[in-house]
Design a protein around this motif. Structure first.
Motif, PDB file in Angstrom:
ATOM      1  N   LYS A   1       5.277 -33.004  -6.453  1.00  0.00           N
ATOM      2  CA  LYS A   1       4.454 -34.038  -5.838  1.00  0.00           C
ATOM      3  C   LYS A   1       2.982 -33.706  -6.060  1.00  0.00           C
ATOM      4  O   LYS A   1       2.522 -32.599  -5.798  1.00  0.00           O
ATOM      5  N   ALA A   2       2.260 -34.676  -6.563  1.00  0.00           N
ATOM      6  CA  ALA A   2       0.833 -34.465  -6.848  1.00  0.00           C
ATOM      7  C   ALA A   2       0.027 -34.443  -5.559  1.00  0.00           C
ATOM      8  O   ALA A   2       0.342 -35.128  -4.584  1.00  0.00           O
ATOM      9  N   GLY A   3      -1.010 -33.592  -5.560  1.00  0.00           N
ATOM     10  CA  GLY A   3      -1.900 -33.495  -4.406  1.00  0.00           C
ATOM     11  C   GLY A   3      -3.311 -33.929  -4.746  1.00  0.00           C
ATOM     12  O   GLY A   3      -3.631 -34.226  -5.909  1.00  0.00           O
ATOM     13  N   GLN A   4      -4.113 -33.935  -3.759  1.00  0.00           N
ATOM     14  CA  GLN A   4      -5.515 -34.333  -3.930  1.00  0.00           C
ATOM     15  C   GLN A   4      -6.418 -33.185  -3.492  1.00  0.00           C
ATOM     16  O   GLN A   4      -6.232 -32.615  -2.410  1.00  0.00           O
ATOM     17  N   ILE A   5      -7.381 -32.878  -4.344  1.00  0.00           N
ATOM     18  CA  ILE A   5      -8.353 -31.826  -4.037  1.00  0.00           C
ATOM     19  C   ILE A   5      -9.744 -32.444  -4.160  1.00  0.00           C
ATOM     20  O   ILE A   5     -10.294 -32.559  -5.268  1.00  0.00           O
ATOM     21  N   PRO A   6     -10.321 -32.858  -3.084  1.00  0.00           N
ATOM     22  CA  PRO A   6     -11.659 -33.493  -3.149  1.00  0.00           C
ATOM     23  C   PRO A   6     -12.702 -32.533  -3.713  1.00  0.00           C
ATOM     24  O   PRO A   6     -12.769 -31.356  -3.328  1.00  0.00           O
ATOM     25  N   GLY A   7     -13.514 -33.008  -4.673  1.00  0.00           N
ATOM     26  CA  GLY A   7     -14.580 -32.205  -5.251  1.00  0.00           C
ATOM     27  C   GLY A   7     -14.145 -31.309  -6.381  1.00  0.00           C
ATOM     28  O   GLY A   7     -14.989 -30.648  -7.013  1.00  0.00           O
ATOM     29  N   PHE A   8     -12.838 -31.263  -6.656  1.00  0.00           N
ATOM     30  CA  PHE A   8     -12.355 -30.340  -7.683  1.00  0.00           C
ATOM     31  C   PHE A   8     -12.769 -30.789  -9.078  1.00  0.00           C
ATOM     32  O   PHE A   8     -13.060 -29.956  -9.953  1.00  0.00           O
ATOM     33  N   ARG A   9     -12.826 -32.088  -9.291  1.00  0.00           N
ATOM     34  CA  ARG A   9     -13.228 -32.591 -10.611  1.00  0.00           C
ATOM     35  C   ARG A   9     -14.634 -32.137 -10.968  1.00  0.00           C
ATOM     36  O   ARG A   9     -14.890 -31.655 -12.091  1.00  0.00           O
ATOM     37  N   GLU A  10     -15.546 -32.274 -10.044  1.00  0.00           N
ATOM     38  CA  GLU A  10     -16.926 -31.852 -10.281  1.00  0.00           C
ATOM     39  C   GLU A  10     -17.019 -30.356 -10.503  1.00  0.00           C
ATOM     40  O   GLU A  10     -17.815 -29.866 -11.332  1.00  0.00           O
ATOM     41  N   PHE A  11     -16.194 -29.619  -9.763  1.00  0.00           N
ATOM     42  CA  PHE A  11     -16.195 -28.164  -9.913  1.00  0.00           C
ATOM     43  C   PHE A  11     -15.741 -27.773 -11.311  1.00  0.00           C
ATOM     44  O   PHE A  11     -16.314 -26.846 -11.918  1.00  0.00           O
ATOM     45  N   LEU A  12     -14.731 -28.462 -11.826  1.00  0.00           N
ATOM     46  CA  LEU A  12     -14.252 -28.148 -13.168  1.00  0.00           C
ATOM     47  C   LEU A  12     -15.318 -28.418 -14.215  1.00  0.00           C
ATOM     48  O   LEU A  12     -15.414 -27.705 -15.229  1.00  0.00           O
ATOM     49  N   GLN A  13     -16.109 -29.442 -13.986  1.00  0.00           N
ATOM     50  CA  GLN A  13     -17.135 -29.798 -14.955  1.00  0.00           C
ATOM     51  C   GLN A  13     -18.333 -28.842 -14.941  1.00  0.00           C
ATOM     52  O   GLN A  13     -19.110 -28.814 -15.900  1.00  0.00           O
ATOM     53  N   LYS A  14     -18.466 -28.052 -13.903  1.00  0.00           N
ATOM     54  CA  LYS A  14     -19.608 -27.141 -13.780  1.00  0.00           C
ATOM     55  C   LYS A  14     -19.400 -25.806 -14.480  1.00  0.00           C
ATOM     56  O   LYS A  14     -20.302 -24.966 -14.513  1.00  0.00           O
ATOM     57  N   VAL A  15     -18.223 -25.591 -14.990  1.00  0.00           N
ATOM     58  CA  VAL A  15     -17.942 -24.302 -15.603  1.00  0.00           C
ATOM     59  C   VAL A  15     -18.868 -24.077 -16.804  1.00  0.00           C
ATOM     60  O   VAL A  15     -19.102 -24.982 -17.613  1.00  0.00           O
TER      61      VAL A  15
END
Length: 994
Positions: free
Chosen positions: A323-337
């Motif tokens: 089951k897929a979950g939701q992680i708020p703000g994770f997308r932006e965090f991935l882009q900051k690497v």
């Protein structure tokens, strides 16, 4: 000396803990340290260790972008917790994350680092050594990915009770708390997944499958559980093979040969992406299509397998996804690497190089000459595809969003969310320790652990009692086996019309919380088989057996390979692939196709069937003829013929015949209890009454004729009352038999199912065949006695007793009833009643015809013979016959006596009887004139003997009545004097009875 030893030990363990260089770990200091194990690479390079020199650490190859994203999920969760004002305030979480390279050896190497650090802390060297670089103990580990790796890690961490929370290891073996004491996980147990696979196969009515499993602690237990579930559902397994990413080419070729030669179209695979990849490549090379792949969650969404070039082979894949979950703000965090910004993440540099196919100048290890570019991902275990190439230098200004990699595929966060949930589970366990109230703790006497000096085993205790609500509002608590029960999404692989990539279409779900039978939901309209077809493929060893048939076992074949056998008569199957035919209820029979049961045909001797109508007509005819005879006898009751046949007994005899004919009607029609109890007694009593009348009438006349001299005593003895009394007594015996029968074993209606399968014969169960035998036997006994008297009186005047006709009727009676016994015993069903009806009618018609038809003929068509003169003439003739026989007999005796005394001759008897021996009348009259003279003057009878003929002449003319009486008197005196014969007087005495 003590201080020196302690520092030496510290340096030793510190060296071991820091065996990896800075680029081989992600590390950040904190008050509490969490460990992490992630597959940043898919494997290690094969290298022959000949041990001629110091062995070097094996090199990890094939970069895993998705593994790096999972690592980023852990870092993001830790930073989010550190920023939270409510969760672990004034506490900072650190981390130490290592690359397992998807191998056990690398995972254990990293795990030893965690254990070593904990052992250093257990020595309590702070008071001796001031180590500024000291890193706190690892109080919990997040990982690993594969079940085989987690099994090895769990065995080591369990020795020190360091809690391990896995995000992707689903093997059911890890639920064994006796062996894996400190293991927990945020992914459901494979046991539910194996059950769900079997449910899907059962849903699509497949029963012939093959299985493939990774040869590790993930594949073997998973496929074993599936086999157990398949056996319960009668699903047969055609082949079962083990694979590994390290299998040589020959082993892969053998597995592919098995798949290609198998008739099973559905293949169940419990494996990871890297382990399955070599097999899929060989299948694609051979272009083996038409198979349906049922994927476990470890490779169901793996980009290593879900590639467009493989789609023609595995386009029919149906798999399970978490089951897929939701992680708020994770997308932006991935882009900051970025390598320069992610100073704590030693894997960021290699990630940047692999993403943009360049190299960072300051890294010698990843120079253009030595670095390979590999892409891949695994949402269980992703994979990549790579080729060696020279890379340009990285500028550092590359845009991460401009490149499509599995790293940025955050549309369905499944494993990433499990990592996020694992970190939060540990954090909430620490929060429980932080907020623990003394006296209400989980330890001895309700004590609490010190958050500043917390130990791993204390965290493990709180994890086992964890209960919190996650960011999606769901309750999180580990069960007694350290598992989280979760649901699965069911996905189907489609080919995207936009860019030609493989997309995962959700087509259903599996709810483990629902009751059995309601857990699986599939929307078939969304499923595409082989990428385009809507028709469900066929994967059965044998074709379905249609309704009306059942599955028959073929010797030497699995139970799923069967032949379709027609249901036997009396059984049916109304479903496809019936294992057995069901028996029809007792009153039902299978139809022609054996697909349902229909009411059985009811049979009895019906009024409406031709045979029943014919028997009814014959019975009615008998009743009519008997009634007609009775009417004739009633109308002509004062005529000599009727009076000579014992008028009253004849009436009773005709009444009994009416009863006989009527009793046959009780045997026709549907048998009821009352008809069954009435018909045999009615038949038996009617026939006994009939035979009794004939017996009494015949015996009466016989006794009178044989009496010496009939007197008033004989007349009184054979009076009418006594005759009826004898008839009543004979009939009463039969009545007693019937009463006893009805009281002890009364007949009843009986539905016979045994004679013919598809017919119910409604018959009468006689209750007691012995009673029926007594009833018929007694009737036959009276008939035998009657036959005896009839035969004995065959020479009496036929006006008194028609002996030859009664004899013949009794013969008919015996023939009928003797034939009845074998016919009754050999017939069944409605024909039993028919046989008895025929016997009753035949015997009744025989009695009626033989006894009464001749008299009715004389009464109606020969009235001249129905006169007093004819009757008296017949009686007198019989008397003279007897007298003549007696005379001749005495003459012969006297002659023999004279001859014996010397040859003297005896005198010839003289009488008024004229004897002419061998002489004819010299002047014979014509026949008509002679008959007329006899009618006018009387009658003349000729009696023939062996030595001659005696002519008897009697005249009954009214004018000469007195003279005739005188002459008759003279004749009687002459016969009495000369012959001393009393026979003539005996018969002459009957003349006044006429």
């Amino acid at each position: 000396m003590t201080l020196y030893s302690c520092c030496l030990i510290l340096l030793l363990f510190t060296w071991n803990a820091a065996a990896y260089g800075p680029n081989q770990r992600a590390q950040k200091k904190g008050d509490i340290i969490l460990g992490g194990l992630f597959p940043i690479h898919f494997g290690v390079a094969a290298k022959d260790q000949d041990l001629k020199s110091r062995p070097e650490s094996v090199e990890c190859i094939r970069y895993n972008f998705r593994g790096f994203r999972w690592l980023q999920a852990m870092i993001f969760a830790i930073e989010e917790i550190n920023s939270s004002p409510t969760l672990l305030p004034n506490m900072t979480l650190g981390y130490r994350i290592f690359d397992t390279c998807n191998t056990v050896s690398k995972a254990l190497e990293a795990t030893l680092s965690f254990v070593a650090q904990n052992k250093i802390d257990s020595l309590n060297l702070d008071e001796f050594c001031n180590c500024s670089e000291h890193i706190p103990s690892t109080i919990a580990v997040v990982g690993a990915t594969g079940s085989g790796i987690s099994t090895a890690v769990a065995n080591l961490l369990g020795l020190f009770y360091i809690p391990q929370v896995s995000y992707a290891s689903s093997s059911r073996l890890l639920s064994n708390k006796n062996q894996f004491k400190s293991f927990l996980r945020t992914i459901p147990n494979d046991e539910h997944q194996a059950t769900a696979m079997a449910d899907i196969i059962e849903y699509f009515r497949w029963n012939w499958v093959g299985t493939i499993a990774a040869d590790d602690d993930y594949g073997r237990p998973g496929i074993e559980k599936f086999r157990e579930e398949a056996e319960e559902r009668d699903i047969c397994i055609d082949f079962s093979e083990l694979i590994s990413q390290y299998s040589d080419e020959e082993e892969i070729q053998q597995v592919v040969e098995v798949i290609q030669n198998s008739t099973a179209r559905v293949i169940v695979v419990f494996s990871s992406g890297p382990d399955l990849e070599p097999l899929i490549k060989e299948i694609v090379r051979r272009n083996i299509t038409g198979k349906i792949w049922l994927a476990s969650e470890a490779w169901a969404s793996s980009s290593l397998i879900a590639m467009p070039e493989f789609f023609r082979v595995i386009g029919s894949t149906i798999g399970f996804a978490l089951k897929a979950g939701q992680i708020p703000g994770f997308r932006e965090f991935l882009q900051k690497v970025h390598p320069k910004k992610s100073t704590n993440n030693g894997f960021a540099k290699e990630f940047w190089e692999e993403t943009f196919n360049c190299y960072l100048p300051d890294g010698s290890k990843n120079s253009p000459a030595s670095t390979s570019f590999h892409k891949g991902h695994e949402e269980g275990l992703g994979t990549g595809n790579g080729t060696a190439a020279f890379r340009p230098p990285c500028t550092g200004d590359e845009n991460i969003t401009s490149v499509e990699t599995p790293y940025m595929d955050y549309t369905h966060l499944r494993i990433s969310y499990n990592v996020y949930l694992a970190v939060y589970s540990i954090a909430h366990a620490l929060q429980d320790i932080y907020t623990c109230t003394p006296g209400k703790g989980l330890f001895t006497n309700g004590s609490c652990a010190d958050i500043k000096k917390v130990e791993a085993w204390q965290v493990l205790k709180h994890l086992r009692h964890l209960n919190f609500t996650n960011n999606m509002g769901e309750q999180v608590d580990f069960d007694e086996f350290g598992d989280l029960v979760g649901n699965y999404s069911i996905i189907n692989w489609h080919l995207s019309p936009e860019d030609g990539s493989v997309v995962f279409e959700e087509v259903g779900h599996y709810n483990v919380y629902a009751k059995k039978g309601e857990r699986l939901f599939i929307n078939e309209n969304k499923i595409l088989w082989s990428g385009f077809s809507k028709e469900v493929p066929f994967s059965n060893c044998s074709r379905d057996c249609l309704p009306g048939t059942r599955k028959g076992i073929i010797e030497g074949e699995p139970t799923c390979c069967f032949e379709c056998v027609d249901c036997p008569d009396g059984e049916y199957s109304d479903e496809t692939d019936a294992s057995a035919c069901d028996k029809c209820p007792e009153d039902y029979w299978s139809n022609e196709n054996h697909t349902s049961c229909i009411p059985k045909q009811i049979e009895f001797l019906s009024w409406t069937e031709p045979f029943g109508i014919a028997l009814t007509l014959f019975a009615v005819l008998g009743i009519f003829l008997t009634s007609f005879v009775l009417g004739v006898f009633t109308k002509f009751r004062n005529t000599p013929i009727v009076k000579a046949t014992n008028r009253e007994l004849s009436y009773l005899l005709l009444f009994s015949l009416l009863c006989c004919f009527s009793s046959s009607l009780f045997f026709i029609g549907e048998p009821q209890n009352w008809t069954c109890r009435l018909r045999q007694p009615a038949f038996g009593i009617s026939f006994v009454l009939c035979i009794s009348c004939i017996l009494v009438k015949t015996n009466r006349v016989l006794l009178v004729f044989e009496a010496k001299i009939p007197t008033s005593l004989h007349r009184k003895w054979w009076g009418l009352n006594l005759q009826f009394l004898l008839v009543f007594l004979c009939t009463f015996v039969q009545i007693v038999i019937c009463v006893i029968w009805l009281y002890t074993a009364p007949p009843s209606s009986y539905r016979n199912h045994e004679l013919e399968d598809e017919i119910i014969f409604i018959t009468c169960h006689e209750g007691s065949l012995m009673a029926l035998g007594f009833l018929i036997g007694y009737t036959c006994l009276l008939a035998a006695i009657c036959f005896f008297f009839a035969f004995k009186s065959r020479k009496l005047p036929e006006n008194f007793n028609e002996a030859k006709f009664i004899t013949f009727s009794m013969l008919i009676f015996f023939i009928v009833w003797i034939s009845f016994i074998p016919a009754y015993a050999s017939t069944y069903g409605k024909f039993v009643s028919a046989v008895e009806v025929i016997a009753i009618l035949a015997a009744s018609f025989g009695l009626l015809a033989c006894i009464f038809f001749n008299k009715v003929y004389i009464i109606l068509f020969k009235p001249s013979r129905n006169t007093i003169e004819e009757v008296r003439c017949s009686t007198a003739a019989h008397a003279f016959k007897v007298a003549a026989r007696a005379t001749l007999r005495r003459s012969n005796v006297s002659r023999k006596r004279s001859n014996s005394l010397g040859g003297s001759t005896g005198s010839t008897p003289s009488s008024s009887i004229s004897s002419k021996s061998n002489h004819e009348d010299p002047f014979p009259l014509p026949a008509s004139a002679e008959r007329q003279r006899q009618q006018q003057r009387g009658c003349k009878q000729k009696v023939s003997f062996g030595s001659g003929t005696v002519t008897l002449s009697l005249s009954f003319e009214e004018p000469q009545k007195n003279a005739m009486a005188n002459r008759n008197a003279k004749r009687r005196n002459s016969l009495e004097a000369q012959n001393s014969d009393d026979s003539l007087m005996r018969h002459r005495a009957l003349l006044p009875l006429q």
